[in-house]
Design a protein around this motif. Structure first.
Motif, short mmCIF file in Angstrom:
data_model
loop_
_atom_site.label_atom_id
_atom_site.label_comp_id
_atom_site.label_asym_id
_atom_site.label_seq_id
_atom_site.Cartn_x
_atom_site.Cartn_y
_atom_site.Cartn_z
N MET A 1 0.65 -1.11 0.01
CA MET A 1 -0.33 0.15 -0.17
C MET A 1 1.24 1.47 -0.51
O MET A 1 1.77 1.29 0.69
CB MET A 1 -0.31 -0.03 1.18
CG MET A 1 -2.09 -1.21 1.43
SD MET A 1 -3.24 -1.93 -0.45
CE MET A 1 -4.11 -0.05 0.60
N PRO A 2 0.99 1.96 -0.63
CA PRO A 2 1.83 3.30 -1.16
C PRO A 2 1.12 4.30 -0.19
O PRO A 2 1.02 5.19 -0.92
CB PRO A 2 1.52 3.37 -2.32
CG PRO A 2 0.24 3.02 -2.80
CD PRO A 2 -0.34 2.18 -2.52
N PHE A 3 1.19 4.03 1.01
CA PHE A 3 0.87 4.80 1.97
C PHE A 3 1.63 4.76 3.70
O PHE A 3 1.37 4.11 3.39
CB PHE A 3 -0.57 5.27 2.08
CG PHE A 3 -1.76 5.80 0.90
CD1 PHE A 3 -1.93 6.45 0.21
CD2 PHE A 3 -2.31 4.35 0.09
CE1 PHE A 3 -2.62 6.87 -1.17
CE2 PHE A 3 -3.09 4.36 -0.83
CZ PHE A 3 -3.31 6.06 -1.36
N ARG A 4 1.16 6.13 4.03
CA ARG A 4 1.31 5.93 5.85
C ARG A 4 0.15 5.23 6.18
O ARG A 4 -0.73 6.64 6.08
CB ARG A 4 2.35 7.42 5.95
CG ARG A 4 2.48 7.33 7.82
CD ARG A 4 3.22 8.67 7.84
NE ARG A 4 4.67 8.57 7.74
CZ ARG A 4 5.21 9.84 7.45
NH1 ARG A 4 5.50 10.79 8.22
NH2 ARG A 4 6.81 8.82 7.47
N TYR A 5 0.42 4.39 7.53
CA TYR A 5 -0.82 4.49 7.91
C TYR A 5 -0.36 5.01 10.16
O TYR A 5 0.74 4.71 10.06
CB TYR A 5 -1.29 3.02 7.84
CG TYR A 5 -1.76 3.20 6.76
CD1 TYR A 5 -3.55 2.64 6.71
CD2 TYR A 5 -0.64 2.55 5.65
CE1 TYR A 5 -3.84 2.61 5.46
CE2 TYR A 5 -1.41 2.19 4.33
CZ TYR A 5 -2.47 1.95 3.97
OH TYR A 5 -3.46 1.25 3.15
N VAL A 6 -1.45 4.96 10.46
CA VAL A 6 -0.72 4.21 11.97
C VAL A 6 -0.87 3.26 12.22
O VAL A 6 -1.14 2.29 11.83
CB VAL A 6 -2.06 5.55 12.44
CG1 VAL A 6 -2.42 4.78 14.09
CG2 VAL A 6 -2.23 6.74 12.57
N VAL A 7 0.10 2.69 13.31
CA VAL A 7 0.20 1.82 13.74
C VAL A 7 -0.04 0.88 14.58
O VAL A 7 -0.84 1.94 15.57
CB VAL A 7 1.83 1.43 13.79
CG1 VAL A 7 2.38 0.15 14.48
CG2 VAL A 7 2.73 1.49 12.99
N GLU B 1 0.92 -3.64 13.14
CA GLU B 1 0.20 -3.71 11.28
C GLU B 1 -0.09 -2.45 10.95
O GLU B 1 -0.84 -1.34 11.96
CB GLU B 1 -1.27 -4.83 11.82
CG GLU B 1 -0.56 -5.96 11.85
CD GLU B 1 -0.88 -6.37 10.72
OE1 GLU B 1 -0.99 -6.11 9.60
OE2 GLU B 1 0.24 -7.43 10.60
N PRO B 2 -0.56 -2.08 9.98
CA PRO B 2 -0.94 -1.08 9.53
C PRO B 2 -2.70 -0.84 10.08
O PRO B 2 -3.73 -1.92 10.31
CB PRO B 2 -1.15 -0.33 8.25
CG PRO B 2 -1.34 -1.82 7.76
CD PRO B 2 -0.35 -2.64 8.59
N LYS B 3 -3.38 0.50 10.25
CA LYS B 3 -4.89 0.83 10.95
C LYS B 3 -5.64 1.11 9.94
O LYS B 3 -5.49 1.85 9.23
CB LYS B 3 -4.29 1.63 11.88
CG LYS B 3 -5.79 1.36 12.63
CD LYS B 3 -6.07 3.46 14.06
CE LYS B 3 -7.30 3.52 14.21
NZ LYS B 3 -7.45 2.97 15.99
N LEU B 4 -6.15 -0.11 9.22
CA LEU B 4 -6.87 -0.35 7.96
C LEU B 4 -8.27 0.18 8.41
O LEU B 4 -8.84 -0.59 9.53
CB LEU B 4 -6.77 -1.68 7.14
CG LEU B 4 -5.54 -2.34 6.56
CD1 LEU B 4 -5.53 -3.07 6.05
CD2 LEU B 4 -4.96 -0.87 5.59
N PRO B 5 -9.33 0.10 7.63
CA PRO B 5 -11.01 0.14 8.55
C PRO B 5 -11.20 -1.33 7.59
O PRO B 5 -10.64 -1.68 7.25
CB PRO B 5 -11.07 0.63 7.26
CG PRO B 5 -10.37 1.74 5.92
CD PRO B 5 -9.12 0.95 6.31
N PRO B 6 -12.28 -1.79 9.31
CA PRO B 6 -12.21 -2.79 9.32
C PRO B 6 -12.65 -3.03 7.54
O PRO B 6 -13.83 -1.90 7.13
CB PRO B 6 -13.34 -2.50 10.60
CG PRO B 6 -13.06 -1.37 11.27
CD PRO B 6 -12.79 -0.26 10.48
N GLY B 7 -12.60 -4.29 7.49
CA GLY B 7 -13.14 -4.86 5.91
C GLY B 7 -12.45 -4.56 5.30
O GLY B 7 -12.71 -5.42 3.95
#
Ligand code: SAM
Length: 284
Positions: free
Chosen positions: A252-258, A263-269
């Motif tokens: 994923m070419p983005f920065r996420y909160v861990v 693990e990156p904090k992704l939206p559920p689903g």
């Protein structure tokens, strides 16, 4: 104190029958959790159908979620109807000179503004076979996630190999088995779509040098202005690889909160959607 966040939906989505792609819906829903109780999120510039679709999706309320309101009005008209002046709205803008700081939550701004637009997407059949140029819209080929960003180097385990056109920065994928050259044009690298909001003259702030997903950008803004955590104290992961099994993964070419376990904090689903789309993408 909880804040107001505005998501300017910058799609011409009257034109597309599947107005709100599933990945957008997941990110928008995630924003309600990230903004938290007491906060208000306005989704603006929606088409009539997207507005009624999202209003239905957001009907459920809970004490842990931000309130969400959907509008056909654009940001400027919404400000007018709430009596908010331009200098009270902070545009989150990767090109801003100043970084967002906890002090920005101390009365300088009433609203925080973000822009959303999904990238165009093309498939080019190889000149090596009977070449036909196909230009397809994102949801058709990429199924529900609609993002070339979800196809990146590590997802291209055989039989696809990855080529990057250095001159144009377009991502090209060659499938040697059927001689099909597929060209994905996405928002990686970022193409400064925020500029359409920048020219309106809002004061702006950046959230660091790396592009975030819009829900991440909203979540980080909340951590800074409401929870008073400085940007540099938030744990991030850049360009994470999401692994589904030994052979399938996407970068994923983005920065996420861990989150926990790095693990990156992704939206559920979202994880499920990405895996589903990965399989769909290779079916053409
Ligand atoms: N590709 C778009 C561009 O280059 O402008 C950015 C799209 S980003 C997924 C969606 C929104 O999140 C941006 O319009 C901006 O409001 C916010 N955003 C994402 N990363 C950011 C950053 N590093 N600094 C400030 N805002 C950011």
């Amino acid at each position: 104190m909880a804040f107001t966040y505005v998501i300017e939906h910058m799609e011409d989505d009257e034109q597309t029958p599947a107005a709100i792609p599933p990945w957008v819906k997941l990110e928008y829903a995630h924003m309600r959790t990230l903004a938290g109780p007491g906060a208000q999120i306005h989704f603006t510039s929606l088409s009539k159908s997207s507005s009624s679709f999202l209003s239905t999706e957001f009907q459920s309320t809970s004490e842990s979620l931000a309130d969400a309101q959907c509008h056909q009005l654009g940001i400027l008209d919404l400000m007018k109807s709430h009596g908010i002046s331009l200098d009270r709205v902070c545009l989150l803008d990767p090109k801003a000179e100043k970084a967002l700081s906890p002090e920005d939550g101390g009365g300088t701004f009433d609203w925080f503004l973000f822009g959303v637009r999904s990238p165009p997407f093309h498939i080019l059949q190889s000149p090596f076979s009977q070449s036909t140029l196909l230009t397809l819209t994102a949801p058709v080929v990429h199924g529900s996630s609609g993002h070339s960003r979800y196809l990146s180097s590590s997802s291209l385990a055989s039989p696809l190999s990855r080529l990057i056109d250095e001159r144009t920065n377009e991502r090209r994928f060659r499938n040697p088995s059927d001689d099909c050259l597929c060209q994905f044009i996405g928002d990686d690298p970022p193409r400064d779509r925020t500029s359409e909001l920048r020219v309106l003259g809002f004061p702006n702030r950046h959230l660091g040098p790396v592009q975030m997903t819009t829900d991440t950008a909203l979540g980080v803004t909340k951590l800074v202005v409401q929870d008073k955590i400085p940007l540099e104290k938030i744990p991030y992961i850049d360009f994470p690889t999401i692994r589904f099994n030994a052979k399938e993964s996407v970068e994923m070419p983005f920065r996420y909160v861990v989150e926990k376990d790095n693990e990156p904090k992704l939206p559920p689903g979202m994880r499920h959607l990405l895996h589903e789309d990965l399989n769909k993408s290779f079916d053409f």
